[in-house]
Scaffold this motif. Structure first.
Motif, PDB file in Angstrom:
ATOM      1  N   SER A 114       0.841  -1.197   0.000  1.00 38.45           N
ATOM      2  CA  SER A 114       0.000   0.000   0.000  1.00 38.45           C
ATOM      3  C   SER A 114       0.871   1.239   0.000  1.00 38.45           C
ATOM      4  N   PHE A 115       0.500   2.202  -0.821  1.00 41.40           N
ATOM      5  CA  PHE A 115       1.222   3.471  -0.876  1.00 41.40           C
ATOM      6  C   PHE A 115       0.193   4.594  -0.965  1.00 41.40           C
ATOM      7  N   GLU A 173      10.498  -0.712 -11.804  1.00 43.73           N
ATOM      8  CA  GLU A 173      11.021  -2.027 -11.393  1.00 43.73           C
ATOM      9  C   GLU A 173      11.587  -1.976  -9.979  1.00 43.73           C
ATOM     10  N   ILE A 174      10.662  -1.839  -9.014  1.00 44.30           N
ATOM     11  CA  ILE A 174      11.047  -1.799  -7.602  1.00 44.30           C
ATOM     12  C   ILE A 174      11.232  -3.242  -7.136  1.00 44.30           C
ATOM     13  N   THR A 175      12.341  -3.533  -6.483  1.00 43.23           N
ATOM     14  CA  THR A 175      12.505  -4.852  -5.881  1.00 43.23           C
ATOM     15  C   THR A 175      12.934  -4.660  -4.439  1.00 43.23           C
ATOM     16  N   GLU A 176      12.765  -5.705  -3.637  1.00 45.21           N
ATOM     17  CA  GLU A 176      13.132  -5.624  -2.231  1.00 45.21           C
ATOM     18  C   GLU A 176      14.659  -5.433  -2.106  1.00 45.21           C
ATOM     19  N   ALA A 177      15.424  -6.060  -3.011  1.00 45.79           N
ATOM     20  CA  ALA A 177      16.885  -5.905  -2.953  1.00 45.79           C
ATOM     21  C   ALA A 177      17.269  -4.440  -3.190  1.00 45.79           C
ATOM     22  N   LEU A 178      16.629  -3.788  -4.153  1.00 47.87           N
ATOM     23  CA  LEU A 178      16.934  -2.376  -4.421  1.00 47.87           C
ATOM     24  C   LEU A 178      16.487  -1.496  -3.254  1.00 47.87           C
ATOM     25  N   ASN A 179      15.331  -1.813  -2.668  1.00 51.20           N
ATOM     26  CA  ASN A 179      14.888  -1.077  -1.477  1.00 51.20           C
ATOM     27  C   ASN A 179      15.945  -1.173  -0.371  1.00 51.20           C
ATOM     28  N   CYS A 186      11.765   2.993  -2.247  1.00 50.77           N
ATOM     29  CA  CYS A 186      11.219   3.237  -0.897  1.00 50.77           C
ATOM     30  C   CYS A 186      12.350   3.309   0.127  1.00 50.77           C
ATOM     31  N   GLY A 187      13.427   2.559  -0.129  1.00 53.04           N
ATOM     32  CA  GLY A 187      14.539   2.475   0.810  1.00 53.04           C
ATOM     33  C   GLY A 187      15.355   3.755   0.935  1.00 53.04           C
ATOM     34  N   ALA A 188      15.114   4.742   0.041  1.00 52.68           N
ATOM     35  CA  ALA A 188      15.792   6.031   0.189  1.00 52.68           C
ATOM     36  C   ALA A 188      15.360   6.689   1.498  1.00 52.68           C
ATOM     37  N   CYS A 189      14.169   6.407   1.955  1.00 54.45           N
ATOM     38  CA  CYS A 189      13.667   6.979   3.223  1.00 54.45           C
ATOM     39  C   CYS A 189      13.390   5.888   4.250  1.00 54.45           C
ATOM     40  N   HIS A 190      12.776   4.805   3.809  1.00 57.29           N
ATOM     41  CA  HIS A 190      12.451   3.695   4.718  1.00 57.29           C
ATOM     42  C   HIS A 190      13.709   2.833   4.857  1.00 57.29           C
ATOM     43  N   ASN A 191      14.643   3.323   5.676  1.00 56.72           N
ATOM     44  CA  ASN A 191      15.963   2.695   5.742  1.00 56.72           C
ATOM     45  C   ASN A 191      16.254   2.062   7.100  1.00 56.72           C
ATOM     46  N   GLY A 216      12.129   0.268   8.216  1.00 51.18           N
ATOM     47  CA  GLY A 216      12.826  -0.141   7.005  1.00 51.18           C
ATOM     48  C   GLY A 216      12.476  -1.535   6.533  1.00 51.18           C
ATOM     49  N   HIS A 217      13.450  -2.221   6.001  1.00 52.87           N
ATOM     50  CA  HIS A 217      13.213  -3.477   5.293  1.00 52.87           C
ATOM     51  C   HIS A 217      13.834  -4.700   5.957  1.00 52.87           C
TER      52      HIS A 217
END
Ligand code: HEC
Ligand code: HEC
Ligand code: HEC
Ligand code: HEC
Ligand code: HEC
Ligand code: HEC
Length: 251
Positions: free
Chosen positions: A54-55, A83-89, A95-100, A106-107
């Motif tokens: 959800s976003f 092409e968002i992937t969990e590895a890139l996050n 999303c990982g630029a902020c949710h870190n 984070g992840h």
């Protein structure tokens, strides 16, 4: 044309037309205000046995302008195309630029997965009441985001890490004349757009100035998601708000 017929047409244009036209143009149904601009990202999630992500745009846009995500972080303006992937996050992109896991959840922590992977379009709706103090509009989130920014009620960030460019002010307000008679022109003000967006989000892909695409700006194409419809169907105030684009139209 008789005087009477003429005034009937003027009356229609100014007062009744928006209602008739609304039916005529077959506007898409609107979700409740707290779900307007919310999306479920599901390019890969369910295929990999996690719930869709959800976003919510209103949760994020009060803190960040569109340019942060749609320019700096390279999210496309079409759901399920990036092409968002969990590895890139996890590596700090998307999303990982902020949710870190430092400034924000984070992840890594399994307890946090469901904050994103919950499959719920209305996730976070309990926070919507915080927005009720903002200036109101009739459609979309019911919030006048332009006024909220102008009045300093929100101060969304423009860039995370890139150096802001030299001041490029371009405030030209463009009048888009209708090809139909009796239809008040639409206006395109650059100023409120440039407060949220980067020039190259619109030029040249959505609006090619050299080719002067203006004459193809029909409502039918806008409603199919072209031109103004890239944003004004799902995130910016929706097409139902005739008067905000056609200031000469009735209520
Ligand atoms: C900040 C939001 C967020 C959090 C937190 C998060 N994810 Fe994701 N995750 C995403 C997004 C966005 C995608 C891309 C989804 C898509 O396109 O369907 C994704 C994709 C995935 C995928 C699909 C395959 C892949 O590798 O890309 C899996 C599996 C996944 N996440 C597992 C997890 C797990 C397990 C956790 C918790 C440890 C987690 N995620 C936490 C946002 C998040
Ligand atoms: C915090 C990040 C973020 C911000 C800020 C943000 N967006 Fe988005 N937006 C996204 C993501 C992520 C997607 C989905 C991309 C994907 O799935 O490929 C998206 C999708 C969209 C879509 C497609 C919606 C749909 O229904 O398919 C539009 C239109 C859009 N954004 C416009 C905007 C506008 C206009 C703003 C500023 C008012 C904005 N966004 C601010 C992250 C953001
Ligand atoms: C530019 C920074 C930024 C990016 C990029 C970003 N977020 Fe967020 N996100 C935030 C902040 C800040 C909050 C907290 C907002 C608040 O509570 O007011 C948040 C809150 C959320 C929440 C609410 C969670 C809860 O339970 O309270 C979800 C879900 C979420 N983000 C998902 C995502 C997903 C999915 C992506 C990528 C597609 C993403 N975010 C990208 C900054 C970001
Ligand atoms: C996001 C801005 C926007 C909104 C909201 C909007 N329009 Fe338009 N409309 C335009 C643009 C741009 C054009 C093309 C230039 C022009 O004809 O003025 C247009 C054209 C038109 C035309 C001329 C015929 C055509 O297809 O080009 C009619 C009729 C019209 N709009 C009616 C409406 C009605 C009724 C509403 C509300 C239900 C509405 N518009 C809402 C931007 C908007
Ligand atoms: C939200 C989308 C959007 C953004 C962002 C945007 N523009 Fe535009 N721009 C338009 C539209 C729509 C037109 C009218 C296009 C047409 O007539 O074909 C236009 C027209 C123009 C024109 C031609 C003006 C004329 O008189 O015909 C120039 C020059 C221009 N934009 C520059 C910029 C610059 C510089 C920025 C950033 C500072 C910018 N634009 C940001 C949508 C945008
Ligand atoms: C790339 C996204 C995007 C495109 C394309 C776009 N807009 Fe907007 N527009 C926005 C955003 C974001 C706002 C801020 C208000 C909001 O989000 O509800 C806005 C605000 C406006 C406003 C300001 C209203 C006010 O209160 O000052 C007008 C008028 C408007 N748009 C008309 C148009 C027209 C006409 C077009 C097409 C020619 C267009 N827009 C194309 C994103 C876009």
């Amino acid at each position: 044309m008789s005087y009477k017929a003429g005034s009937v047409i003027i009356l229609l244009t100014l007062f009744v037309l928006p209602q008739l036209m609304e039916a005529y143009f077959d506007l898409p149904p609107l979700p409740p205000p707290e779900e307007y601009g919310n999306i479920l990202i599901n390019r890969t999630s369910e295929k990999n046995n996690v719930k869709a992500v959800s976003f919510s745009h209103w949760i994020h846009r009060r803190k960040y302008t569109c340019r942060v995500c749609h320019f700096e972080l390279e999210f496309n303006m079409k759901t399920n195309t990036t092409e968002i992937t969990e590895a890139l996050n996890r590596s700090g992109r998307f999303c990982g630029a902020c949710h870190n896991g430092k400034d924000l959840f984070g992840h890594d922590n399994p307890a946090d997965c469901e904050r994103c992977h919950n499959g719920k379009k209305d996730h976070g709706k309990e926070k919507f009441s915080e927005l009720l103090k903002f200036p109101k509009t009739k459609f979309g989130n019911g919030i006048d985001w332009v006024a909220a920014m102008r009045d300093g009620l929100i101060k969304p960030v423009n860039y995370l890490t890139i150096k802001p460019p030299e001041d490029i002010t371009f405030n030209k307000r463009i009048i888009l004349e209708a090809e139909w008679t009796n239809i008040p022109a639409a206006v395109f003000p650059h100023k409120p757009h440039n407060e949220w967006l980067e020039c190259n989000i619109c030029h040249p892909d959505i609006f090619n100035i050299k080719k002067k695409t203006t004459k193809h700006f029909y409502m039918t194409r806008i409603l199919q998601g072209e031109f103004c419809g890239v944003c004004h169907l799902t995130v910016a105030f929706p097409m139902n708000d005739c008067k905000r684009c056609h200031p000469g139209m009735g209520h």
